[in-house]
Design a protein around this motif. Structure first.
Motif, PDB file in Angstrom:
ATOM      1  N   TYR A 169       0.790  -1.119  -0.132  1.00 27.95           N
ATOM      2  CA  TYR A 169      -0.201   0.087   0.116  1.00 27.95           C
ATOM      3  C   TYR A 169       0.968   1.323  -0.011  1.00 27.95           C
ATOM      4  O   TYR A 169       1.950   1.212   0.466  1.00 27.95           O
ATOM      5  CB  TYR A 169      -0.967   0.197   1.210  1.00 27.95           C
ATOM      6  N   SER A 199      -3.865   0.485  -2.587  1.00 34.11           N
ATOM      7  CA  SER A 199      -2.912  -0.513  -3.140  1.00 34.11           C
ATOM      8  C   SER A 199      -2.534  -0.108  -4.335  1.00 34.11           C
ATOM      9  O   SER A 199      -3.212   0.556  -5.182  1.00 34.11           O
ATOM     10  CB  SER A 199      -3.873  -1.798  -3.113  1.00 34.11           C
ATOM     11  N   TRP A 249      -4.608  -0.837  -7.263  1.00 34.68           N
ATOM     12  CA  TRP A 249      -6.011   0.402  -7.715  1.00 34.68           C
ATOM     13  C   TRP A 249      -5.233   1.457  -8.431  1.00 34.68           C
ATOM     14  O   TRP A 249      -6.023   2.577  -8.644  1.00 34.68           O
ATOM     15  CB  TRP A 249      -6.516   0.537  -6.193  1.00 34.68           C
ATOM     16  N   GLU A 279      -7.060  -5.089   6.535  1.00 36.63           N
ATOM     17  CA  GLU A 279      -7.267  -5.295   5.010  1.00 36.63           C
ATOM     18  C   GLU A 279      -8.446  -5.870   4.623  1.00 36.63           C
ATOM     19  O   GLU A 279      -8.665  -5.563   3.499  1.00 36.63           O
ATOM     20  CB  GLU A 279      -6.279  -6.023   4.995  1.00 36.63           C
ATOM     21  N   HIS A 301     -10.550  -4.331   1.389  1.00 38.27           N
ATOM     22  CA  HIS A 301     -10.867  -4.789   0.126  1.00 38.27           C
ATOM     23  C   HIS A 301     -12.359  -5.068  -0.081  1.00 38.27           C
ATOM     24  O   HIS A 301     -12.802  -5.017  -1.068  1.00 38.27           O
ATOM     25  CB  HIS A 301     -10.011  -6.021   0.093  1.00 38.27           C
ATOM     26  N   ARG A 302     -13.167  -5.483   1.106  1.00 36.43           N
ATOM     27  CA  ARG A 302     -14.587  -5.626   0.960  1.00 36.43           C
ATOM     28  C   ARG A 302     -14.932  -4.393   0.517  1.00 36.43           C
ATOM     29  O   ARG A 302     -16.151  -4.236  -0.360  1.00 36.43           O
ATOM     30  CB  ARG A 302     -15.219  -6.260   2.059  1.00 36.43           C
ATOM     31  N   TYR A 320     -13.763  -1.813  -1.144  1.00 33.64           N
ATOM     32  CA  TYR A 320     -13.582  -1.586  -2.573  1.00 33.64           C
ATOM     33  C   TYR A 320     -13.883  -2.555  -3.493  1.00 33.64           C
ATOM     34  O   TYR A 320     -13.994  -2.486  -4.871  1.00 33.64           O
ATOM     35  CB  TYR A 320     -12.122  -1.042  -2.520  1.00 33.64           C
ATOM     36  N   VAL A 345     -12.776  -5.794  -3.955  1.00 35.72           N
ATOM     37  CA  VAL A 345     -11.754  -6.361  -4.797  1.00 35.72           C
ATOM     38  C   VAL A 345     -11.065  -7.284  -4.082  1.00 35.72           C
ATOM     39  O   VAL A 345     -11.172  -7.127  -2.762  1.00 35.72           O
ATOM     40  CB  VAL A 345     -10.525  -5.113  -5.223  1.00 35.72           C
ATOM     41  N   GLY A 375      -8.659  -9.812  -1.969  1.00 36.16           N
ATOM     42  CA  GLY A 375      -7.337  -9.580  -1.459  1.00 36.16           C
ATOM     43  C   GLY A 375      -6.067 -10.134  -2.135  1.00 36.16           C
ATOM     44  O   GLY A 375      -6.305 -11.515  -2.336  1.00 36.16           O
ATOM     45  N   TYR A 376      -5.073  -9.843  -2.125  1.00 42.33           N
ATOM     46  CA  TYR A 376      -3.841 -10.342  -2.560  1.00 42.33           C
ATOM     47  C   TYR A 376      -3.583 -11.646  -1.981  1.00 42.33           C
ATOM     48  O   TYR A 376      -2.831 -12.526  -2.502  1.00 42.33           O
ATOM     49  CB  TYR A 376      -2.471  -9.318  -2.488  1.00 42.33           C
TER      50      TYR A 376
END
Length: 257
Positions: free
Chosen positions: A185, A202, A205, A242, A246-247, A249, A251, A253-254
């Motif tokens: 990030y 991130s 993004w 994290e 991610h929730r 946005y 997307v 998670g890595y």
């Protein structure tokens, strides 16, 4: 664990037979956002040279002791290839550096991280020969061309950050995973635009980075960012934070890759 990059600055680099210098900067790959090198100032015992040390050489990161222990001797560092860090690091210099230390050749797509062993040396040489062939094919100037994807973490600090509809702040720092040395990030100071707020973004993004204009463009709206989880600088981000980020946005998670 995720750590602020600026905490690494001035860490003592401890070689096997004594202190070898201090960390002054990190160079990262702006495509993969992987830390490729620590920029180490060797201090008075080498006349103040700056050298590059790969995370591959790191044996242990002592955050409390502010020490970076490396699998190198002081003489190895002392005799490392000369690289003028006031100029872009050329591809040929990178090849020579990895050949000297026996480090994995990341430019051949071989490894993100890992420990250099005799078994990987043929891979290093194969990748080095590949780079040399490319340089021969593209002409003598290619040998000295700087790596366009190698960036200074210090320099990125202060870049303006733009959402799709507004400017939202400036890059204050980055958060790096101290196991695989990937920048997860960018830490953005948004207090002038979103009072009292710091946020994280991130690299996944990011739509574009205008390196010449010192600007980062993210594929998020100001409203999305404003309603997202706030970053607490006094509390290291954990997986729960994290996951919420991610929730929000929408997307993945890595850590699910």
């Amino acid at each position: 664990m995720l750590r602020p990059v600026d905490r690494l600055y001035d860490f003592t680099v401890a070689a096997a037979d004594g202190d070898a210098g201090t960390v002054r900067d990190l160079y990262f790959d702006d495509q993969e956002w992987i830390v490729r090198y620590f920029v180490v100032h060797t201090g008075g015992w080498l006349g103040g040279r700056r050298v590059l040390i790969s995370p591959v050489a790191v044996a242990e990161t002592g955050w409390d002791q502010r020490r970076l222990r490396v699998r190198l001797s002081r003489s190895q560092v002392e005799q490392s290839p000369d690289i003028d860090l006031d100029k872009p690091v050329s591809r040929q210099q990178i090849v020579e550096l990895h050949e000297y230390y026996g480090w994995p050749a990341y430019w051949g797509g071989s490894l993100t991280m890992g420990t250099a062993t005799p078994g990987v040396y043929p891979m290093i040489m194969a990748a080095a020969r590949q780079v040399e062939r490319e340089m021969e094919e593209e002409g003598p100037r290619e040998k000295y061309r700087g790596d366009p994807h190698l960036r200074s973490a210090r320099v990125v600090g202060g870049y303006d950050v733009h959402a799709v509809d507004d400017e939202i702040g400036r890059v204050e720092d980055a958060l790096v995973d101290d196991e695989d040395w990937i920048i997860r990030y960018l830490l953005v100071d948004a207090r002038e635009w979103l009072p009292g707020r710091k946020i994280v973004v991130s690299p996944e993004w990011i739509e574009d980075v205008e390196w010449g204009e010192s600007a980062v463009h993210v594929a998020l709206s100001r409203e999305q960012i404003e309603s997202g989880p706030e970053y607490d600088p006094d509390r290291p981000p954990d997986r729960d934070y994290e996951a919420r980020l991610h929730r929000h946005y929408d997307v993945p998670g890595y850590w699910h890759d």
